[in-house]
Motif scaffolding. Sequence first.
Motif, PDB file in Angstrom:
ATOM      1  N   VAL A   4       9.260  32.503  52.602  1.00 55.22           N
ATOM      2  CA  VAL A   4      10.422  32.030  53.341  1.00 55.22           C
ATOM      3  C   VAL A   4      11.572  31.779  52.379  1.00 55.22           C
ATOM      4  CG1 VAL A   4      11.315  30.182  54.792  1.00 55.22           C
ATOM      5  CG2 VAL A   4       8.969  30.940  55.067  1.00 55.22           C
ATOM      6  N   ARG A   5      12.717  32.277  52.759  1.00 56.01           N
ATOM      7  CA  ARG A   5      13.940  31.954  52.025  1.00 56.01           C
ATOM      8  C   ARG A   5      14.850  31.206  52.980  1.00 56.01           C
ATOM      9  NH1 ARG A   5      16.484  37.198  50.279  1.00 56.01           N
ATOM     10  NH2 ARG A   5      15.310  37.984  52.020  1.00 56.01           N
ATOM     11  N   GLN A   6      15.252  30.012  52.582  1.00 58.91           N
ATOM     12  CA  GLN A   6      16.169  29.247  53.406  1.00 58.91           C
ATOM     13  C   GLN A   6      17.462  29.076  52.642  1.00 58.91           C
ATOM     14  OE1 GLN A   6      14.595  25.619  54.926  1.00 58.91           O
ATOM     15  NE2 GLN A   6      12.635  26.521  55.444  1.00 58.91           N
ATOM     16  N   HIS A   7      18.529  29.230  53.371  1.00 60.35           N
ATOM     17  CA  HIS A   7      19.840  29.111  52.760  1.00 60.35           C
ATOM     18  C   HIS A   7      20.709  28.306  53.711  1.00 60.35           C
ATOM     19  CE1 HIS A   7      23.043  30.209  50.073  1.00 60.35           C
ATOM     20  NE2 HIS A   7      23.763  30.641  51.083  1.00 60.35           N
ATOM     21  N   ALA A   8      21.153  27.150  53.258  1.00 56.29           N
ATOM     22  CA  ALA A   8      21.946  26.289  54.138  1.00 56.29           C
ATOM     23  C   ALA A   8      23.312  26.026  53.521  1.00 56.29           C
ATOM     24  CB  ALA A   8      21.229  24.974  54.376  1.00 56.29           C
ATOM     25  N   ILE A   9      24.329  26.288  54.286  1.00 61.81           N
ATOM     26  CA  ILE A   9      25.699  26.024  53.849  1.00 61.81           C
ATOM     27  C   ILE A   9      26.391  25.272  54.970  1.00 61.81           C
ATOM     28  CG2 ILE A   9      27.924  27.026  53.258  1.00 61.81           C
ATOM     29  CD1 ILE A   9      26.443  29.448  52.198  1.00 61.81           C
ATOM     30  N   ASN A  10      27.041  24.201  54.620  1.00 62.91           N
ATOM     31  CA  ASN A  10      27.813  23.491  55.619  1.00 62.91           C
ATOM     32  C   ASN A  10      29.169  23.158  55.030  1.00 62.91           C
ATOM     33  OD1 ASN A  10      28.716  22.177  57.834  1.00 62.91           O
ATOM     34  ND2 ASN A  10      26.796  21.108  58.206  1.00 62.91           N
ATOM     35  N   ASN A  11      29.923  24.211  54.756  1.00 60.42           N
ATOM     36  CA  ASN A  11      31.243  24.032  54.174  1.00 60.42           C
ATOM     37  C   ASN A  11      32.201  23.339  55.131  1.00 60.42           C
ATOM     38  OD1 ASN A  11      30.534  25.230  51.777  1.00 60.42           O
ATOM     39  ND2 ASN A  11      31.062  27.277  52.475  1.00 60.42           N
ATOM     40  N   GLU A  12      32.000  23.553  56.423  1.00 60.03           N
ATOM     41  CA  GLU A  12      32.901  22.966  57.417  1.00 60.03           C
ATOM     42  C   GLU A  12      32.850  21.445  57.356  1.00 60.03           C
ATOM     43  OE1 GLU A  12      32.993  22.745  62.191  1.00 60.03           O
ATOM     44  OE2 GLU A  12      32.752  24.745  61.342  1.00 60.03           O
ATOM     45  N   GLN A  13      31.652  20.881  57.279  1.00 60.15           N
ATOM     46  CA  GLN A  13      31.529  19.428  57.204  1.00 60.15           C
ATOM     47  C   GLN A  13      32.082  18.900  55.887  1.00 60.15           C
ATOM     48  OE1 GLN A  13      27.456  18.459  58.032  1.00 60.15           O
ATOM     49  NE2 GLN A  13      27.647  18.954  60.196  1.00 60.15           N
ATOM     50  N   ASN A  14      31.807  19.594  54.792  1.00 60.12           N
ATOM     51  CA  ASN A  14      32.355  19.153  53.512  1.00 60.12           C
ATOM     52  C   ASN A  14      33.879  19.197  53.526  1.00 60.12           C
ATOM     53  OD1 ASN A  14      29.973  18.472  52.207  1.00 60.12           O
ATOM     54  ND2 ASN A  14      29.621  20.568  51.563  1.00 60.12           N
ATOM     55  N   GLU A  15      34.426  20.196  54.188  1.00 60.80           N
ATOM     56  CA  GLU A  15      35.885  20.313  54.300  1.00 60.80           C
ATOM     57  C   GLU A  15      36.469  19.141  55.091  1.00 60.80           C
ATOM     58  OE1 GLU A  15      39.523  21.769  53.381  1.00 60.80           O
ATOM     59  OE2 GLU A  15      37.619  22.516  52.633  1.00 60.80           O
ATOM     60  N   ILE A  16      35.764  18.720  56.133  1.00 60.79           N
ATOM     61  CA  ILE A  16      36.214  17.565  56.920  1.00 60.79           C
ATOM     62  C   ILE A  16      36.270  16.324  56.037  1.00 60.79           C
ATOM     63  CG2 ILE A  16      35.525  15.977  58.774  1.00 60.79           C
ATOM     64  CD1 ILE A  16      34.371  18.527  60.182  1.00 60.79           C
ATOM     65  N   PHE A  17      35.213  16.108  55.262  1.00 61.96           N
ATOM     66  CA  PHE A  17      35.199  14.933  54.388  1.00 61.96           C
ATOM     67  C   PHE A  17      36.281  15.026  53.316  1.00 61.96           C
ATOM     68  CE2 PHE A  17      30.861  14.494  56.092  1.00 61.96           C
ATOM     69  CZ  PHE A  17      30.925  13.174  56.478  1.00 61.96           C
ATOM     70  N   ASN A  18      36.499  16.213  52.751  1.00 59.87           N
ATOM     71  CA  ASN A  18      37.545  16.371  51.736  1.00 59.87           C
ATOM     72  C   ASN A  18      38.929  16.085  52.310  1.00 59.87           C
ATOM     73  OD1 ASN A  18      35.619  17.061  49.842  1.00 59.87           O
ATOM     74  ND2 ASN A  18      35.876  19.251  50.140  1.00 59.87           N
ATOM     75  N   LYS A  19      39.190  16.595  53.520  1.00 58.49           N
ATOM     76  CA  LYS A  19      40.490  16.339  54.147  1.00 58.49           C
ATOM     77  C   LYS A  19      40.658  14.859  54.476  1.00 58.49           C
ATOM     78  CE  LYS A  19      41.220  20.890  56.200  1.00 58.49           C
ATOM     79  NZ  LYS A  19      41.288  21.650  57.458  1.00 58.49           N
ATOM     80  N   LEU A  20      39.600  14.233  54.960  1.00 51.08           N
ATOM     81  CA  LEU A  20      39.661  12.806  55.283  1.00 51.08           C
ATOM     82  C   LEU A  20      39.926  11.981  54.027  1.00 51.08           C
ATOM     83  CD1 LEU A  20      39.390  10.378  57.152  1.00 51.08           C
ATOM     84  CD2 LEU A  20      36.895  10.567  56.932  1.00 51.08           C
ATOM     85  N   LEU A  21      39.218  12.288  52.958  1.00 56.02           N
ATOM     86  CA  LEU A  21      39.436  11.553  51.703  1.00 56.02           C
ATOM     87  C   LEU A  21      40.854  11.742  51.189  1.00 56.02           C
ATOM     88  CD1 LEU A  21      36.007  12.214  49.983  1.00 56.02           C
ATOM     89  CD2 LEU A  21      36.897   9.981  50.688  1.00 56.02           C
ATOM     90  N   GLN A  22      41.370  12.966  51.245  1.00 52.48           N
ATOM     91  CA  GLN A  22      42.738  13.235  50.798  1.00 52.48           C
ATOM     92  C   GLN A  22      43.740  12.465  51.643  1.00 52.48           C
ATOM     93  OE1 GLN A  22      43.548  14.891  48.035  1.00 52.48           O
ATOM     94  NE2 GLN A  22      45.649  14.264  48.404  1.00 52.48           N
TER      95      GLN A  22
END
Length: 187
Positions: A105-123
């Motif tokens: 099994v190869r699992q690959h998880a990316i959640n750039n959208e959520q990280n982007e939300i946090f980055n925008k909120l912090l900024q």
Amino acid sequence: MKSSDGGTVQEPWPADVTAHFGRNIYQGMNCLKAWKVIPVNALVGILDMIRNRVLNFVLEIESEAPEAGDAPLNSQPVAEEKVQQIFHTHIAGNVQNLATGSNHVRQHAINNEQNEIFNKLLQTLLETNGTEKSKEQIIGTVEEMRDSQGTDAFKVNYNKFMSVLSDHMQVYGPVVAPFLPALTAII
């Protein structure tokens, strides 16, 4: 989830989402409870589709090796190369665990959208006028939320964030409000 008329089931909205959007439904009024209506036919259709796919898979194995269903444990009546499946699973939302029935099994998880939300909120919070102490406190809770995504601690950190936010609502409420729907979706 309860049956209301035999043809639909309901899933209630989370209370914080209802509170956030409830004041915008009717002027001068606030919605206290809301729910999603899910047709039973849609659920039956999904279950039928799953059943049919599993049945087709089993029939293909049986056509390859009719004795496969009666094989002793830990034996391979069908070569692994012939029973190889490739699954592309797309998951929308938070998932704590994902189980598959394979050793390769190869699992690959990316959640750039959520990280982007946090980055925008912090900024946005960094650019807001407020005392250094309050800014440091609310930014700290946002960072704790960001770091706990996908764990049980996220909800605790979200509640802590909402508590800190309520203490400083005059300053941070208007700038944080646009991010609340996205944050509640992560829960």
